[in-house]
Design a protein around this motif. Structure first.
Motif, PDB file in Angstrom:
ATOM      1  N   GLU A  27      41.036  20.480  31.919  1.00  0.00           N
ATOM      2  CA  GLU A  27      40.068  21.542  32.190  1.00  0.00           C
ATOM      3  C   GLU A  27      40.410  22.797  31.389  1.00  0.00           C
ATOM      4  N   MET A  28      39.476  23.247  30.559  1.00  0.00           N
ATOM      5  CA  MET A  28      39.670  24.467  29.790  1.00  0.00           C
ATOM      6  C   MET A  28      39.275  25.664  30.641  1.00  0.00           C
ATOM      7  N   LEU A  29      40.235  26.558  30.861  1.00  0.00           N
ATOM      8  CA  LEU A  29      40.000  27.753  31.674  1.00  0.00           C
ATOM      9  C   LEU A  29      39.925  28.966  30.758  1.00  0.00           C
ATOM     10  N   GLN A  30      38.882  29.779  30.956  1.00  0.00           N
ATOM     11  CA  GLN A  30      38.678  30.959  30.124  1.00  0.00           C
ATOM     12  C   GLN A  30      38.618  32.240  30.957  1.00  0.00           C
ATOM     13  N   HIS A  31      38.988  32.133  32.229  1.00  0.00           N
ATOM     14  CA  HIS A  31      39.055  33.282  33.127  1.00  0.00           C
ATOM     15  C   HIS A  31      40.442  33.281  33.766  1.00  0.00           C
ATOM     16  N   SER A  32      40.878  34.427  34.216  1.00  0.00           N
ATOM     17  CA  SER A  32      42.199  34.547  34.824  1.00  0.00           C
ATOM     18  C   SER A  32      42.378  33.538  35.957  1.00  0.00           C
ATOM     19  N   PHE A  33      43.606  32.999  36.076  1.00  0.00           N
ATOM     20  CA  PHE A  33      43.891  32.006  37.113  1.00  0.00           C
ATOM     21  C   PHE A  33      45.367  32.023  37.482  1.00  0.00           C
ATOM     22  N   LEU A  34      45.678  31.411  38.625  1.00  0.00           N
ATOM     23  CA  LEU A  34      47.044  31.226  39.105  1.00  0.00           C
ATOM     24  C   LEU A  34      47.355  29.743  39.088  1.00  0.00           C
ATOM     25  N   LEU A  35      48.614  29.420  38.797  1.00  0.00           N
ATOM     26  CA  LEU A  35      48.988  28.021  38.633  1.00  0.00           C
ATOM     27  C   LEU A  35      50.367  27.761  39.216  1.00  0.00           C
ATOM     28  N   GLY A  36      50.471  26.655  39.927  1.00  0.00           N
ATOM     29  CA  GLY A  36      51.747  26.131  40.392  1.00  0.00           C
ATOM     30  C   GLY A  36      51.722  24.631  40.193  1.00  0.00           C
ATOM     31  N   PRO A  37      52.843  23.957  40.342  1.00  0.00           N
ATOM     32  CA  PRO A  37      52.862  22.510  40.116  1.00  0.00           C
ATOM     33  C   PRO A  37      51.834  21.733  40.945  1.00  0.00           C
ATOM     34  N   GLN A  38      51.530  22.216  42.145  1.00  0.00           N
ATOM     35  CA  GLN A  38      50.589  21.531  43.034  1.00  0.00           C
ATOM     36  C   GLN A  38      49.339  22.357  43.324  1.00  0.00           C
ATOM     37  N   GLU A  45      41.043  37.434  40.178  1.00  0.00           N
ATOM     38  CA  GLU A  45      40.268  38.649  39.943  1.00  0.00           C
ATOM     39  C   GLU A  45      40.672  39.473  38.717  1.00  0.00           C
ATOM     40  N   PRO A  46      41.927  39.875  38.538  1.00  0.00           N
ATOM     41  CA  PRO A  46      42.225  40.794  37.424  1.00  0.00           C
ATOM     42  C   PRO A  46      42.058  40.109  36.066  1.00  0.00           C
ATOM     43  N   LYS A  47      41.624  40.893  35.092  1.00  0.00           N
ATOM     44  CA  LYS A  47      41.420  40.370  33.738  1.00  0.00           C
ATOM     45  C   LYS A  47      42.442  40.933  32.747  1.00  0.00           C
ATOM     46  N   SER A  48      43.214  41.942  33.192  1.00  0.00           N
ATOM     47  CA  SER A  48      44.203  42.565  32.307  1.00  0.00           C
ATOM     48  C   SER A  48      45.336  43.124  33.150  1.00  0.00           C
ATOM     49  N   LEU A  49      46.431  43.457  32.493  1.00  0.00           N
ATOM     50  CA  LEU A  49      47.547  44.072  33.203  1.00  0.00           C
ATOM     51  C   LEU A  49      47.148  45.406  33.822  1.00  0.00           C
ATOM     52  N   GLN A  50      46.240  46.123  33.174  1.00  0.00           N
ATOM     53  CA  GLN A  50      45.788  47.405  33.693  1.00  0.00           C
ATOM     54  C   GLN A  50      45.002  47.240  34.994  1.00  0.00           C
ATOM     55  N   GLU A  51      44.316  46.125  35.175  1.00  0.00           N
ATOM     56  CA  GLU A  51      43.554  45.857  36.394  1.00  0.00           C
ATOM     57  C   GLU A  51      44.426  45.271  37.505  1.00  0.00           C
ATOM     58  N   LEU A  52      45.599  44.795  37.171  1.00  0.00           N
ATOM     59  CA  LEU A  52      46.473  44.124  38.131  1.00  0.00           C
ATOM     60  C   LEU A  52      46.988  45.106  39.180  1.00  0.00           C
ATOM     61  N   GLU A  53      46.824  44.748  40.443  1.00  0.00           N
ATOM     62  CA  GLU A  53      47.292  45.551  41.570  1.00  0.00           C
ATOM     63  C   GLU A  53      48.222  44.693  42.426  1.00  0.00           C
ATOM     64  N   PRO A  54      49.113  45.325  43.193  1.00  0.00           N
ATOM     65  CA  PRO A  54      50.035  44.544  44.036  1.00  0.00           C
ATOM     66  C   PRO A  54      49.338  43.511  44.911  1.00  0.00           C
ATOM     67  N   ARG A  55      48.168  43.825  45.439  1.00  0.00           N
ATOM     68  CA  ARG A  55      47.454  42.872  46.319  1.00  0.00           C
ATOM     69  C   ARG A  55      47.079  41.584  45.583  1.00  0.00           C
ATOM     70  N   HIS A  56      46.902  41.656  44.281  1.00  0.00           N
ATOM     71  CA  HIS A  56      46.563  40.460  43.508  1.00  0.00           C
ATOM     72  C   HIS A  56      47.734  39.472  43.450  1.00  0.00           C
ATOM     73  N   LEU A  57      48.934  39.954  43.696  1.00  0.00           N
ATOM     74  CA  LEU A  57      50.128  39.115  43.600  1.00  0.00           C
ATOM     75  C   LEU A  57      50.358  38.261  44.841  1.00  0.00           C
ATOM     76  N   ASP A  58      49.749  38.610  45.966  1.00  0.00           N
ATOM     77  CA  ASP A  58      49.999  37.886  47.218  1.00  0.00           C
ATOM     78  C   ASP A  58      49.792  36.378  47.096  1.00  0.00           C
ATOM     79  N   PRO A  59      48.685  35.893  46.525  1.00  0.00           N
ATOM     80  CA  PRO A  59      48.535  34.434  46.411  1.00  0.00           C
ATOM     81  C   PRO A  59      49.608  33.809  45.511  1.00  0.00           C
TER      82      PRO A  59
END
Length: 123
Positions: A27-38, A45-59
């Motif tokens: 699957e080709m992904l062209q939007h921000s995503f999170l990945l783990g082995p499973q 949501e965030p598209k850049s480091l400037q948009e990244l907020e602590p709440r985005h890190l929870d997942p």
């Protein structure tokens, strides 16, 4: 670039990448995503480091990784001090790098059966 190393029993592997995209399995992904082995969380949501907020890190933290990789456009600046603080306070190792290096590093750590999670910032 395309590569296809067999990486243990992980459900999700990075099989290729290029400017503005990462291929997870087939699957080709062209939007921000999170990945783990499973786990694959599409459309993070965030598209850049400037948009990244602590709440985005929870997942990302919920994936239970010992190492977290954040991939972004190599020309981007560093994240906010609040994001740095959240990463440090979580108590896991982390690295912020370009998406190409993040793809390679994720697969290397996965092949070493490390508990790794990655976040990719794509526009």
């Amino acid at each position: 670039m395309k590569f296809s190393e067999d990486i243990g029993n992980a459900l999700y592997r990075i099989t290729g990448y290029g400017e503005g995209w990462v291929k997870v399995n087939q699957e080709m992904l062209q939007h921000s995503f999170l990945l783990g082995p499973q786990t694959l969380h599409r459309d993070w949501e965030p598209k850049s480091l400037q948009e990244l907020e602590p709440r985005h890190l929870d997942p990302l933290f919920e994936l239970g990784a010992e190492v977290i990789i954040i991939g972004s456009d190599p020309a981007q600046n560093m994240p906010s001090p609040a994001v740095w603080r959240a990463l440090v306070q979580n108590g896991v190792g982390f690295e912020i790098m370009g998406n190409d290096a993040a793809c390679r590093t994720y697969n290397i750590l996965l092949s070493e059966t490390r508990r790794v999670a990655a976040a990719f910032l794509l526009r």
